[in-house]
Design a protein around this motif. Structure first.
Motif, short mmCIF file in Angstrom:
data_model
loop_
_atom_site.label_atom_id
_atom_site.label_comp_id
_atom_site.label_asym_id
_atom_site.label_seq_id
_atom_site.Cartn_x
_atom_site.Cartn_y
_atom_site.Cartn_z
N PHE A 223 9.28 1.92 -0.76
CA PHE A 223 7.79 1.98 0.82
C PHE A 223 6.64 2.57 -0.62
O PHE A 223 5.31 2.30 -0.17
N ILE A 227 2.45 -3.90 -1.54
CA ILE A 227 3.12 -4.13 -0.62
C ILE A 227 3.44 -5.68 -1.63
O ILE A 227 4.81 -6.04 -0.71
N SER A 230 6.45 -5.33 -3.83
CA SER A 230 7.61 -4.70 -2.07
C SER A 230 8.69 -6.24 -1.93
O SER A 230 9.62 -6.07 -1.86
N LEU A 278 10.48 -3.61 5.62
CA LEU A 278 9.20 -3.87 5.75
C LEU A 278 8.67 -5.39 5.87
O LEU A 278 7.35 -5.63 6.85
N VAL A 282 5.70 -6.75 8.37
CA VAL A 282 4.57 -7.64 7.73
C VAL A 282 4.61 -8.66 8.49
O VAL A 282 3.85 -9.37 9.08
#
Length: 288
Positions: A223, A227, A230, A278, A282
């Motif tokens: 994290f 983004i 990841s 995550l 999103v």
């Protein structure tokens, strides 16, 4: 719980003209628009996603709107994705059926039992067409069976399934119903020793160790990265590791170091939890 993105056996197909390069913690790999679309739809399942959301996340990872639209069109043509009147998309039942196979890894070591030196055998009938035979061989390979004798596929009888359960699952992944599946023992010792060499044990154990190291490194600061990095890692490393776990032959302790398999499976559960968090965040932002 939804799978993390891109974790499907079908995503092994690559389209070189529409690839985006993603730098992971270990090396440079590629993901495709197809991987991205399948992954996001799988993570959102059972809810559909709008075309706007798919285009936006595609742009985040460097894909053009046209590349994403082409991927969606091809998936629809193959009946892997379906749209509704609101320009929303979701995975078809055909695609979701594969999830029941890929999700087996979550059961961990409960999928196996002690090995009594017996063997599961499957004999394919003569006269099969090429397509039917290829599909049957792929189905058998997904459950760890190898060609032991002419027309006879074998594996250690350590799966925690009855013959009826295993036969049903094999038919679900395209084994011909005319195949003969049975348990057997009292083979000659030289034969069973030869069969145990059908699996490359060193290569399997090396994959366990390598993928454990990769996802452990990625999870360590998951994290804290941008983004897009990841997201890419969750597609690439997660997808590669899931393929290893899903297609693992689940060999018994007499043949392989099962602690390495368990260690990888446990690490993958932790990594998937991070990826799921995550992707959920999103998707929630995209669908606002």
């Amino acid at each position: 719980m939804p799978n993390i993105a891109g974790l499907t056996l079908m995503s092994a197909v690559r389209h070189p003209n529409t690839m985006a390069t993603a730098k992971t913690t270990t090396s440079t790999h590629t993901i495709t628009p197809k991987d991205l679309v399948e992954g996001f739809l799988r993570a959102a399942n059972p809810e559909p996603l709008t075309i706007k959301s798919l285009l936006t996340v595609g742009e985040t990872l460097g894909f053009s709107a046209n590349a994403i639209r082409v991927a969606i069109s091809r998936l629809c043509a193959k009946e892997q994705v379906i749209s509704d009147s609101r320009s929303c998309y979701r995975l078809t039942d055909k695609t979701l059926a594969i999830n029941s196979f890929t999700d087996r890894w979550r059961l961990g070591e409960s999928r196996v039992r002690p090995w009594q030196a017996h063997w599961i055998c499957c004999h394919l009938p003569q006269g099969m067409g090429r397509t039917e035979r290829n599909q049957a061989q792929k189905a058998l390979s997904w459950y760890g069976l190898k060609l032991g004798l002419s027309g006879l596929y074998i594996r250690p009888d350590n799966l925690n399934l009855s013959i009826q359960e295993l036969n049903s699952q094999l038919i679900d992944v395209a084994l011909t119903p005319n195949a003969s599946l049975f348990r057997a023992y009292d083979f000659q010792e030289h034969q069973t020793q030869q069969w145990q060499r059908l699996w490359d044990i060193k290569a399997i154990e090396t994959r366990y160790k390598s993928h454990y190291e990769k996802i452990a490194k990625s999870a360590n600061n998951f994290f804290e990265k941008p983004i897009e990095q990841s997201l890419s890692e969750s597609l690439i490393l997660g997808g590669d590791t899931l393929r290893v776990l899903t297609l693992d032959p689940l060999l018994p302790a007499e043949m392989i170091d099962i602690t390495l398999r368990k260690k990888l499976s446990d690490m993958m559960e932790e990594y998937e939890a991070q990826c799921r968090k995550l992707w959920t965040e999103v998707i929630a932002r995209l669908e606002e």
